[in-house]
Design an enzyme around this catalytic site. Structure first.
Site, PDB file in Angstrom:
ATOM      1  N   SER A  39      12.289   0.824   6.935  1.00 24.42           N
ATOM      2  CA  SER A  39      11.709  -0.419   6.321  1.00 24.42           C
ATOM      3  C   SER A  39      12.835  -1.469   6.269  1.00 24.42           C
ATOM      4  O   SER A  39      14.057  -1.063   6.200  1.00 24.42           O
ATOM      5  CB  SER A  39      11.111  -0.360   4.906  1.00 24.42           C
ATOM      6  OG  SER A  39      10.290  -1.169   4.592  1.00 24.42           O
ATOM      7  N   ARG A  40      12.646  -2.719   6.873  1.00 29.18           N
ATOM      8  CA  ARG A  40      13.534  -3.538   7.092  1.00 29.18           C
ATOM      9  C   ARG A  40      14.268  -4.033   5.726  1.00 29.18           C
ATOM     10  O   ARG A  40      15.539  -4.385   5.804  1.00 29.18           O
ATOM     11  CB  ARG A  40      13.205  -4.756   7.736  1.00 29.18           C
ATOM     12  CG  ARG A  40      12.659  -4.475   9.061  1.00 29.18           C
ATOM     13  CD  ARG A  40      11.877  -5.565   9.810  1.00 29.18           C
ATOM     14  NE  ARG A  40      10.810  -6.046   8.673  1.00 29.18           N
ATOM     15  CZ  ARG A  40       9.858  -6.989   8.993  1.00 29.18           C
ATOM     16  NH1 ARG A  40      10.120  -7.798   9.887  1.00 29.18           N
ATOM     17  NH2 ARG A  40       9.135  -7.477   8.032  1.00 29.18           N
ATOM     18  N   ILE A  44       0.908  -1.185   0.006  1.00 28.38           N
ATOM     19  CA  ILE A  44      -0.031   0.163  -0.124  1.00 28.38           C
ATOM     20  C   ILE A  44       0.875   1.420   0.079  1.00 28.38           C
ATOM     21  O   ILE A  44       0.461   2.335  -0.641  1.00 28.38           O
ATOM     22  CB  ILE A  44      -0.966   0.167   1.259  1.00 28.38           C
ATOM     23  CG1 ILE A  44      -2.289   0.815   0.913  1.00 28.38           C
ATOM     24  CG2 ILE A  44      -0.401   0.304   2.507  1.00 28.38           C
ATOM     25  CD1 ILE A  44      -2.895   0.619  -0.497  1.00 28.38           C
ATOM     26  N   ASP A  52     -10.009  -7.481   7.022  1.00 28.79           N
ATOM     27  CA  ASP A  52      -9.094  -6.337   6.538  1.00 28.79           C
ATOM     28  C   ASP A  52      -9.796  -5.614   5.590  1.00 28.79           C
ATOM     29  O   ASP A  52      -9.688  -4.394   5.536  1.00 28.79           O
ATOM     30  CB  ASP A  52      -7.831  -6.941   6.247  1.00 28.79           C
ATOM     31  CG  ASP A  52      -6.818  -5.923   5.712  1.00 28.79           C
ATOM     32  OD1 ASP A  52      -5.918  -5.386   6.503  1.00 28.79           O
ATOM     33  OD2 ASP A  52      -6.810  -5.863   4.417  1.00 28.79           O
ATOM     34  N   LYS A  96      -5.395   1.959   7.872  1.00 30.00           N
ATOM     35  CA  LYS A  96      -6.378   1.325   8.592  1.00 30.00           C
ATOM     36  C   LYS A  96      -5.963  -0.189   8.444  1.00 30.00           C
ATOM     37  O   LYS A  96      -5.210  -0.485   7.656  1.00 30.00           O
ATOM     38  CB  LYS A  96      -7.801   1.539   7.680  1.00 30.00           C
ATOM     39  CG  LYS A  96      -7.537   1.094   6.125  1.00 30.00           C
ATOM     40  CD  LYS A  96      -7.438  -0.108   5.489  1.00 30.00           C
ATOM     41  CE  LYS A  96      -7.973  -1.470   6.015  1.00 30.00           C
ATOM     42  NZ  LYS A  96      -7.695  -2.529   5.150  1.00 30.00           N
TER      43      LYS A  96
HETATM   44  P1  NAP Z   1       2.485  -5.444   3.123  1.00 28.93           P
HETATM   45  O1  NAP Z   1       2.640  -5.303   1.550  1.00 28.93           O
HETATM   46  O2  NAP Z   1       2.912  -6.700   3.770  1.00 28.93           O
HETATM   47  O3  NAP Z   1       3.557  -4.206   3.609  1.00 28.93           O
HETATM   48  C1  NAP Z   1       3.720  -3.911   5.090  1.00 28.93           C
HETATM   49  C2  NAP Z   1       5.224  -3.769   5.115  1.00 28.93           C
HETATM   50  O4  NAP Z   1       5.486  -3.338   6.407  1.00 28.93           O
HETATM   51  C3  NAP Z   1       6.095  -4.799   4.713  1.00 28.93           C
HETATM   52  O5  NAP Z   1       6.583  -4.473   3.420  1.00 28.93           O
HETATM   53  C4  NAP Z   1       7.374  -4.660   5.692  1.00 28.93           C
HETATM   54  O6  NAP Z   1       8.247  -4.092   5.170  1.00 28.93           O
HETATM   55  C5  NAP Z   1       6.821  -3.851   6.787  1.00 28.93           C
HETATM   56  N1  NAP Z   1       6.745  -4.648   8.118  1.00 28.93           N
HETATM   57  C6  NAP Z   1       7.266  -4.271   9.305  1.00 28.93           C
HETATM   58  N2  NAP Z   1       7.256  -5.324  10.178  1.00 28.93           N
HETATM   59  C7  NAP Z   1       6.512  -6.430   9.557  1.00 28.93           C
HETATM   60  C8  NAP Z   1       6.372  -7.678  10.016  1.00 28.93           C
HETATM   61  N3  NAP Z   1       6.396  -8.060  11.125  1.00 28.93           N
HETATM   62  N4  NAP Z   1       5.624  -8.385   9.037  1.00 28.93           N
HETATM   63  C9  NAP Z   1       5.314  -8.101   7.982  1.00 28.93           C
HETATM   64  N5  NAP Z   1       5.774  -6.810   7.251  1.00 28.93           N
HETATM   65  C10 NAP Z   1       6.296  -5.895   8.281  1.00 28.93           C
HETATM   66  O7  NAP Z   1       1.115  -4.889   3.620  1.00 28.93           O
HETATM   67  P2  NAP Z   1       0.213  -3.918   3.059  1.00 28.93           P
HETATM   68  O8  NAP Z   1      -0.783  -4.451   1.912  1.00 28.93           O
HETATM   69  O9  NAP Z   1       1.006  -2.805   2.531  1.00 28.93           O
HETATM   70  O10 NAP Z   1      -0.656  -3.417   4.143  1.00 28.93           O
HETATM   71  C11 NAP Z   1      -0.129  -2.618   5.214  1.00 28.93           C
HETATM   72  C12 NAP Z   1      -1.588  -1.785   5.768  1.00 28.93           C
HETATM   73  O11 NAP Z   1      -1.930  -1.091   4.907  1.00 28.93           O
HETATM   74  C13 NAP Z   1      -2.443  -2.693   6.531  1.00 28.93           C
HETATM   75  O12 NAP Z   1      -3.032  -2.355   7.826  1.00 28.93           O
HETATM   76  C14 NAP Z   1      -3.461  -2.920   5.383  1.00 28.93           C
HETATM   77  O13 NAP Z   1      -4.814  -3.020   6.192  1.00 28.93           O
HETATM   78  C15 NAP Z   1      -3.286  -1.729   4.843  1.00 28.93           C
HETATM   79  N6  NAP Z   1      -4.036  -1.427   3.328  1.00 28.93           N
HETATM   80  C16 NAP Z   1      -3.771  -2.290   2.460  1.00 28.93           C
HETATM   81  C17 NAP Z   1      -4.232  -2.166   1.216  1.00 28.93           C
HETATM   82  C18 NAP Z   1      -3.931  -3.215   0.104  1.00 28.93           C
HETATM   83  O14 NAP Z   1      -4.817  -3.271  -0.851  1.00 28.93           O
HETATM   84  N7  NAP Z   1      -2.897  -4.018   0.217  1.00 28.93           N
HETATM   85  C19 NAP Z   1      -4.981  -1.418   0.943  1.00 28.93           C
HETATM   86  C20 NAP Z   1      -5.297  -0.224   1.966  1.00 28.93           C
HETATM   87  C21 NAP Z   1      -4.794  -0.332   3.052  1.00 28.93           C
HETATM   88  P3  NAP Z   1       9.708  -4.513   5.667  1.00 28.93           P
HETATM   89  O15 NAP Z   1      10.029  -5.802   5.560  1.00 28.93           O
HETATM   90  O16 NAP Z   1      10.699  -3.657   4.531  1.00 28.93           O
HETATM   91  O17 NAP Z   1       9.978  -3.849   7.012  1.00 28.93           O
END
Ligand code: NAP
Length: 311
Positions: free
Chosen positions: A33-34, A11, A165, A87
């Site tokens: 970011s890690r 996101i 979610d 969110k």
């Molecule tokens: P994501 O792709 O998994 O990204 C989250 C990032 O957080 C990871 O790339 C990771 O980057 C970091 N992170 C830090 N600690 C972590 C851990 N213990 N486990 C996993 N990742 C960790 O998730 P996302 O889809 O972007 O979602 C993040 C938030 O945005 C959520 O709350 C979600 O509900 C919200 N959201 C998502 C969407 C969607 O369509 N995907 C839409 C709207 C809102 P590093 O590994 O580099 O630290």
């Protein structure tokens, strides 16, 4: 406003980076970011390292998974930074309430965002429904988890919310457009046998005035995706479709506009900071918590990230 972004995942890349770029008064100045970084910007493995090295940062956005955010949020608030949360705002209600108190004590802005509320038709829908009697409503949110959350393990772990979610986006719209508060009456939660969060759910709610509101969530939908809310009133029927982008009243399309949700979120963040205000509405997360509290649990087929893994 010099911004730092934490958690450079899906996101953050899809929405936050372009929205910040387009926001007058905001500039991305650092990343934590890690495993990821951006050329030309200082990048740190943790928020603590970022805060120590970049004292000039004014505000932080957390795009990490919700159950990993609390310590990061406290670190930002305690360093005197304004804070924007993706969110859902946290893994538990108590956490979010604690962050609200901490932000107030620190004299900084806390913005618990609900991006779906910024969809173009949500405001017009709220205005049309105000003053009408709600007879019933139906929420249908069906999408393909493999497309929207590819390989995201956290979403299947406790605190990851599973199908809630995306479902919480529907609840963020419903709580914004319906004139009365919503209460959860009963729910059925369908857990894959190999996962800790539900892949589908039916939630029966009722408005405080007594109108039934049925919600159906399913993460197994391939092909066309469905993000619809329909409301029957004493004076016509309203449908919000495409996640709040399209408004139809009595079958006639009124409005269909391109997605500007995240630009509107960042514009609002800049405004809140300038006004010295916070915006923390926990009602969508409360409904999810209540759906889990009263939920009847069913076990369904195991879920694998790729269909061929099942064989
Ligand atoms: P994501 O792709 O998994 O990204 C989250 C990032 O957080 C990871 O790339 C990771 O980057 C970091 N992170 C830090 N600690 C972590 C851990 N213990 N486990 C996993 N990742 C960790 O998730 P996302 O889809 O972007 O979602 C993040 C938030 O945005 C959520 O709350 C979600 O509900 C919200 N959201 C998502 C969407 C969607 O369509 N995907 C839409 C709207 C809102 P590093 O590994 O580099 O630290």
């Amino acid at each position: 406003m010099k911004l730092a972004l934490v958690g450079l995942g899906k996101i953050a890349r899809d929405q936050h980076l372009p929205a910040i770029e387009a926001t007058p008064g905001a500039r991305l100045a650092a990343i934590a970011s890690r495993h990821a970084g951006l050329d030309g910007l200082p990048c740190y493995p943790t928020i603590d390292a970022l805060l120590a090295a970049e004292p000039g940062i004014d505000a932080v956005t957390l795009c990490t998974p919700p159950d990993r955010r609390f310590a990061q949020a406290l670190a930002a608030l305690d360093a005197g930074k304004h804070l924007m949360l993706e969110k859902p705002p946290g893994a538990t209600l108590a956490e979010v309430a604690a962050l609200g108190r901490r932000a107030a004590a620190a004299g900084v802005t806390l913005f618990a965002t609900w991006h779906s509320r910024e969809a173009a038709a949500v405001g017009p829908a709220r205005r049309w429904l105000a003053g009408r009697e709600i007879r019933s409503a139906r929420i249908t949110w069906k999408e393909d988890v493999r497309h929207w959350h590819p390989g995201q393990g956290w979403i299947w772990e406790p605190g990851g919310l599973g199908v809630f979610d995306p479902g919480i986006n529907a609840l963020s719209i419903a709580t914004a457009i319906l004139p009365d508060p919503l209460l959860v009456a009963r729910s059925a939660l369908h857990f894959p046998s190999n996962r800790a969060t539900p892949i589908a759910a039916e939630v029966d709610m009722v408005t405080a005035a007594g109108a039934p509101v049925a919600m159906e969530l399913d993460w197994r939908q391939t092909g066309p995706q469905t993000w619809d809310i329909s409301v029957e009133t004493d004076d016509g029927a309203l449908t919000l479709s495409k996640g709040g982008a399209v408004l139809t009243i009595d079958g006639a399309e009124q409005l269909a506009e391109p997605d500007e949700e995240y630009r509107r979120l960042y514009a609002r963040f800049v405004e809140l900071v300038a006004a010295g205000e916070s915006d923390v509405d926990m009602s969508p997360l409360m409904l999810v918590a209540d759906a889990f509290l009263v939920g009847r649990r069913h076990v369904v087929e195991p879920f694998f990230d790729a269909p061929e893994m099942a064989t």
